[in-house]
Design a protein around this motif. Structure first.
Motif, PDB file in Angstrom:
ATOM      1  N   ASN A  90       6.037 -28.003   7.461  1.00  0.00           N
ATOM      2  CA  ASN A  90       6.455 -29.527   6.346  1.00  0.00           C
ATOM      3  C   ASN A  90       5.929 -30.001   7.095  1.00  0.00           C
ATOM      4  O   ASN A  90       4.870 -30.411   6.899  1.00  0.00           O
ATOM      5  CB  ASN A  90       7.190 -28.974   5.841  1.00  0.00           C
ATOM      6  CG  ASN A  90       7.784 -27.814   5.385  1.00  0.00           C
ATOM      7  OD1 ASN A  90       7.224 -27.156   5.253  1.00  0.00           O
ATOM      8  ND2 ASN A  90       9.624 -27.175   5.417  1.00  0.00           N
ATOM      9  N   ILE A  91       6.683 -30.664   7.634  1.00  0.00           N
ATOM     10  CA  ILE A  91       6.222 -31.909   8.735  1.00  0.00           C
ATOM     11  C   ILE A  91       5.921 -31.971   9.439  1.00  0.00           C
ATOM     12  O   ILE A  91       6.889 -31.508  10.498  1.00  0.00           O
ATOM     13  CB  ILE A  91       7.517 -33.061   8.418  1.00  0.00           C
ATOM     14  CG1 ILE A  91       7.115 -33.097   6.866  1.00  0.00           C
ATOM     15  CG2 ILE A  91       7.140 -34.620   9.019  1.00  0.00           C
ATOM     16  CD1 ILE A  91       8.430 -34.348   6.202  1.00  0.00           C
ATOM     17  N   ALA A  92       4.398 -32.020  10.471  1.00  0.00           N
ATOM     18  CA  ALA A  92       4.396 -31.777  11.690  1.00  0.00           C
ATOM     19  C   ALA A  92       5.028 -33.353  12.972  1.00  0.00           C
ATOM     20  O   ALA A  92       5.076 -34.001  11.754  1.00  0.00           O
ATOM     21  CB  ALA A  92       2.889 -31.512  11.990  1.00  0.00           C
ATOM     22  N   ARG A 131      12.119 -31.789  -0.313  1.00  0.00           N
ATOM     23  CA  ARG A 131      13.356 -32.050   0.838  1.00  0.00           C
ATOM     24  C   ARG A 131      13.911 -30.614   2.277  1.00  0.00           C
ATOM     25  O   ARG A 131      15.098 -31.167   2.922  1.00  0.00           O
ATOM     26  CB  ARG A 131      14.171 -33.814   0.071  1.00  0.00           C
ATOM     27  CG  ARG A 131      12.998 -34.666  -0.200  1.00  0.00           C
ATOM     28  CD  ARG A 131      14.122 -36.251  -0.709  1.00  0.00           C
ATOM     29  NE  ARG A 131      14.911 -35.724  -1.583  1.00  0.00           N
ATOM     30  CZ  ARG A 131      14.186 -35.687  -2.763  1.00  0.00           C
ATOM     31  NH1 ARG A 131      12.962 -36.760  -2.733  1.00  0.00           N
ATOM     32  NH2 ARG A 131      15.216 -35.603  -3.989  1.00  0.00           N
ATOM     33  N   TRP A 132      14.813 -29.864   0.936  1.00  0.00           N
ATOM     34  CA  TRP A 132      15.689 -29.471   1.180  1.00  0.00           C
ATOM     35  C   TRP A 132      14.910 -28.740   2.174  1.00  0.00           C
ATOM     36  O   TRP A 132      15.673 -28.274   3.131  1.00  0.00           O
ATOM     37  CB  TRP A 132      16.526 -28.714   0.570  1.00  0.00           C
ATOM     38  CG  TRP A 132      17.114 -27.217   0.557  1.00  0.00           C
ATOM     39  CD1 TRP A 132      18.507 -27.595   1.179  1.00  0.00           C
ATOM     40  CD2 TRP A 132      16.604 -26.601   1.085  1.00  0.00           C
ATOM     41  NE1 TRP A 132      19.094 -26.288   1.046  1.00  0.00           N
ATOM     42  CE2 TRP A 132      18.245 -25.167   1.557  1.00  0.00           C
ATOM     43  CE3 TRP A 132      15.490 -25.367   0.133  1.00  0.00           C
ATOM     44  CZ2 TRP A 132      18.185 -23.980   1.597  1.00  0.00           C
ATOM     45  CZ3 TRP A 132      15.882 -24.041   0.635  1.00  0.00           C
ATOM     46  CH2 TRP A 132      16.962 -23.153   1.415  1.00  0.00           C
ATOM     47  N   GLN A 133      14.037 -27.418   1.769  1.00  0.00           N
ATOM     48  CA  GLN A 133      12.983 -26.995   2.339  1.00  0.00           C
ATOM     49  C   GLN A 133      12.337 -28.004   3.891  1.00  0.00           C
ATOM     50  O   GLN A 133      12.395 -26.950   4.764  1.00  0.00           O
ATOM     51  CB  GLN A 133      11.789 -26.750   1.826  1.00  0.00           C
ATOM     52  CG  GLN A 133      11.694 -25.518   0.811  1.00  0.00           C
ATOM     53  CD  GLN A 133      10.741 -25.254   0.321  1.00  0.00           C
ATOM     54  OE1 GLN A 133       9.364 -25.903   0.051  1.00  0.00           O
ATOM     55  NE2 GLN A 133      11.071 -24.476  -0.537  1.00  0.00           N
ATOM     56  N   ASN A 134      12.134 -28.746   3.973  1.00  0.00           N
ATOM     57  CA  ASN A 134      11.972 -29.465   5.462  1.00  0.00           C
ATOM     58  C   ASN A 134      13.522 -30.477   6.507  1.00  0.00           C
ATOM     59  O   ASN A 134      13.070 -29.628   7.209  1.00  0.00           O
ATOM     60  CB  ASN A 134      11.749 -30.810   5.329  1.00  0.00           C
ATOM     61  CG  ASN A 134      10.587 -31.242   3.977  1.00  0.00           C
ATOM     62  OD1 ASN A 134       9.879 -30.167   4.066  1.00  0.00           O
ATOM     63  ND2 ASN A 134       9.753 -32.290   3.797  1.00  0.00           N
ATOM     64  N   LEU A 179      15.399 -36.002   9.995  1.00  0.00           N
ATOM     65  CA  LEU A 179      15.052 -35.050   7.944  1.00  0.00           C
ATOM     66  C   LEU A 179      15.820 -34.954   7.051  1.00  0.00           C
ATOM     67  O   LEU A 179      15.750 -35.082   5.818  1.00  0.00           O
ATOM     68  CB  LEU A 179      14.553 -33.830   8.480  1.00  0.00           C
ATOM     69  CG  LEU A 179      13.208 -34.030   9.052  1.00  0.00           C
ATOM     70  CD1 LEU A 179      12.375 -32.391   8.836  1.00  0.00           C
ATOM     71  CD2 LEU A 179      12.084 -34.437   7.897  1.00  0.00           C
ATOM     72  N   GLU A 180      17.344 -34.449   8.135  1.00  0.00           N
ATOM     73  CA  GLU A 180      18.372 -34.456   6.890  1.00  0.00           C
ATOM     74  C   GLU A 180      19.033 -35.477   6.392  1.00  0.00           C
ATOM     75  O   GLU A 180      18.754 -36.324   5.625  1.00  0.00           O
ATOM     76  CB  GLU A 180      19.420 -33.942   8.131  1.00  0.00           C
ATOM     77  CG  GLU A 180      20.898 -34.007   7.398  1.00  0.00           C
ATOM     78  CD  GLU A 180      20.737 -32.905   6.199  1.00  0.00           C
ATOM     79  OE1 GLU A 180      21.751 -32.854   5.012  1.00  0.00           O
ATOM     80  OE2 GLU A 180      19.771 -31.951   6.554  1.00  0.00           O
ATOM     81  N   ALA A 213      17.479 -39.661   0.139  1.00  0.00           N
ATOM     82  CA  ALA A 213      16.466 -39.717  -1.122  1.00  0.00           C
ATOM     83  C   ALA A 213      17.448 -38.975  -2.152  1.00  0.00           C
ATOM     84  O   ALA A 213      17.508 -39.071  -3.905  1.00  0.00           O
ATOM     85  CB  ALA A 213      15.910 -38.236  -0.708  1.00  0.00           C
ATOM     86  N   THR A 214      18.439 -38.266  -1.905  1.00  0.00           N
ATOM     87  CA  THR A 214      19.430 -37.157  -2.880  1.00  0.00           C
ATOM     88  C   THR A 214      20.110 -38.757  -3.906  1.00  0.00           C
ATOM     89  O   THR A 214      19.910 -38.600  -4.511  1.00  0.00           O
ATOM     90  CB  THR A 214      20.569 -36.587  -2.092  1.00  0.00           C
ATOM     91  OG1 THR A 214      19.388 -35.012  -1.656  1.00  0.00           O
ATOM     92  CG2 THR A 214      21.260 -36.082  -3.070  1.00  0.00           C
ATOM     93  N   GLU A 215      20.348 -40.133  -2.898  1.00  0.00           N
ATOM     94  CA  GLU A 215      21.449 -40.925  -3.665  1.00  0.00           C
ATOM     95  C   GLU A 215      20.272 -41.565  -4.727  1.00  0.00           C
ATOM     96  O   GLU A 215      20.891 -41.984  -5.663  1.00  0.00           O
ATOM     97  CB  GLU A 215      21.603 -41.818  -2.441  1.00  0.00           C
ATOM     98  CG  GLU A 215      22.763 -41.206  -1.417  1.00  0.00           C
ATOM     99  CD  GLU A 215      23.007 -42.103  -0.781  1.00  0.00           C
ATOM    100  OE1 GLU A 215      22.765 -43.883  -0.389  1.00  0.00           O
ATOM    101  OE2 GLU A 215      23.974 -42.193   0.255  1.00  0.00           O
ATOM    102  N   ALA A 216      18.562 -42.111  -4.030  1.00  0.00           N
ATOM    103  CA  ALA A 216      18.094 -42.228  -5.303  1.00  0.00           C
ATOM    104  C   ALA A 216      17.655 -41.301  -6.659  1.00  0.00           C
ATOM    105  O   ALA A 216      17.607 -41.690  -7.504  1.00  0.00           O
ATOM    106  CB  ALA A 216      16.595 -43.104  -4.154  1.00  0.00           C
ATOM    107  N   GLU A 217      17.687 -40.398  -5.999  1.00  0.00           N
ATOM    108  CA  GLU A 217      17.846 -39.256  -7.211  1.00  0.00           C
ATOM    109  C   GLU A 217      19.305 -38.978  -7.840  1.00  0.00           C
ATOM    110  O   GLU A 217      18.838 -38.928  -9.626  1.00  0.00           O
ATOM    111  CB  GLU A 217      17.034 -37.615  -7.109  1.00  0.00           C
ATOM    112  CG  GLU A 217      17.152 -36.638  -7.359  1.00  0.00           C
ATOM    113  CD  GLU A 217      17.472 -34.991  -6.753  1.00  0.00           C
ATOM    114  OE1 GLU A 217      17.009 -34.094  -8.332  1.00  0.00           O
ATOM    115  OE2 GLU A 217      17.451 -35.103  -5.745  1.00  0.00           O
ATOM    116  N   SER A 218      20.067 -39.062  -7.569  1.00  0.00           N
ATOM    117  CA  SER A 218      20.890 -39.419  -8.639  1.00  0.00           C
ATOM    118  C   SER A 218      21.204 -40.503  -9.450  1.00  0.00           C
ATOM    119  O   SER A 218      21.437 -40.418 -10.652  1.00  0.00           O
ATOM    120  CB  SER A 218      22.618 -39.547  -7.445  1.00  0.00           C
ATOM    121  OG  SER A 218      22.160 -38.861  -6.888  1.00  0.00           O
TER     122      SER A 218
END
Length: 267
Positions: A118-120, A153-156, A229-230, A236-241
């Motif tokens: 995913n992210i090289a 993001r979870w996959q990353n 990444l975690e 990002a999860t906080e921003a998504e919430s």
């Protein structure tokens, strides 16, 4: 005997003495001449019978000094020959080389790093992917878009942890081969025949340590990538919430309505 006869006797005896003197001189001269003749006729080697002790000692000393000089020259030549032998040993190369093994191991580690999911490991890739999936969360996005980014993001994060585990397994797998190479190089260094072999063994040991340090560096990078990444996913999860809350708050307030229960109408 009269006075006249005395001169006669004196003259007689005087003549006899002179004659005898002349005969003696002649005989002496003859004997010297004969002696000189015989001495000239003697062979030359008769003169060697004369022993000169001082001359003999001098000759012995000269011979001893000559032998000492020859012995010194022989010793010098032997030292030069040994020096050439030592130089040849010092220039002998080490028959053992672990370079190909080290290069192969480094290539395997590099290949694992290149397989990052995913992210090289690229500044451009990190900037692009991070911008798309981690910093673009806003309340104006739809629920499906928010869910898609959360899934990415979870996959990353999962891929980052998997990459770190693979690299750790690779580093642990290198330990037996590193131990064998180190044993061979130390043995070669201790049994080296010259300075060049010892230096080459030491250089290969340093190369082995450098490769091990590169493994540690790669492992730290992989672990740091997974952790980063975690942490980015959590942020990002906080921003998504927050965005989901904004979506929920935009709906109208609840208003009571009539409900029919048990087949009756009314309240």
């Amino acid at each position: 005997m009269t006075e006249k006869s005395f001169p006669l006797w004196t003259e007689f005896f005087g003549r006899k003495s002179e004659k005898h003197f002349r005969l003696g001189v002649l005989l002496t001269s003859a004997m010297l001449a004969v002696g000189g003749a015989f001495s000239s006729l003697r062979p030359a080697h008769a003169q060697w019978a004369v022993y000169d002790g001082a001359n003999h000692v001098q000759n012995v000393l000269i011979a001893a000094r000559t032998l000492q000089q020859i012995d010194n020259q022989i010793t010098s030549l032997a030292n030069q020959a040994q020096m050439l032998v030592n130089q040849a040993k010092n220039l002998a190369t080490l028959p053992l080389s672990t370079l190909s093994t080290l290069q192969s191991t480094i290539s395997q580690t590099t290949a694992l790093l290149a397989q990052a999911q995913n992210i090289a490991y690229s500044v451009q890739s990190v900037e692009q992917q991070y911008q798309q999936s981690y910093t673009s969360v806003s309340s104006g996005m739809s629920d499906s878009a928010l869910f898609s980014q959360a899934q990415t993001r979870w996959q990353n994060s999962v891929g980052g942890f998997e990459d770190a585990l693979k690299l750790q397994a690779r580093v642990v797998g290198n330990i037996p081969s590193d131990s064998s190479a180190m044993t061979q190089l130390v043995s070669a260094s201790q049994t080296s025949t010259g300075a060049l072999q010892a230096a080459q063994a030491g250089n290969q040991l340093l190369a082995l340590q450098s490769r091990q340090l590169s493994d540690i560096q790669a492992e730290l990078a992989a672990n740091g990538r997974a952790s980063a990444l975690e942490r980015a996913r959590n942020a990002a999860t906080e921003a998504e919430s927050e965005a989901q809350y904004q979506h929920f708050s935009q709906y109208n307030a609840y208003s009571p309505t009539s409900v029919s229960m048990f087949g009756s109408s009314g309240n």
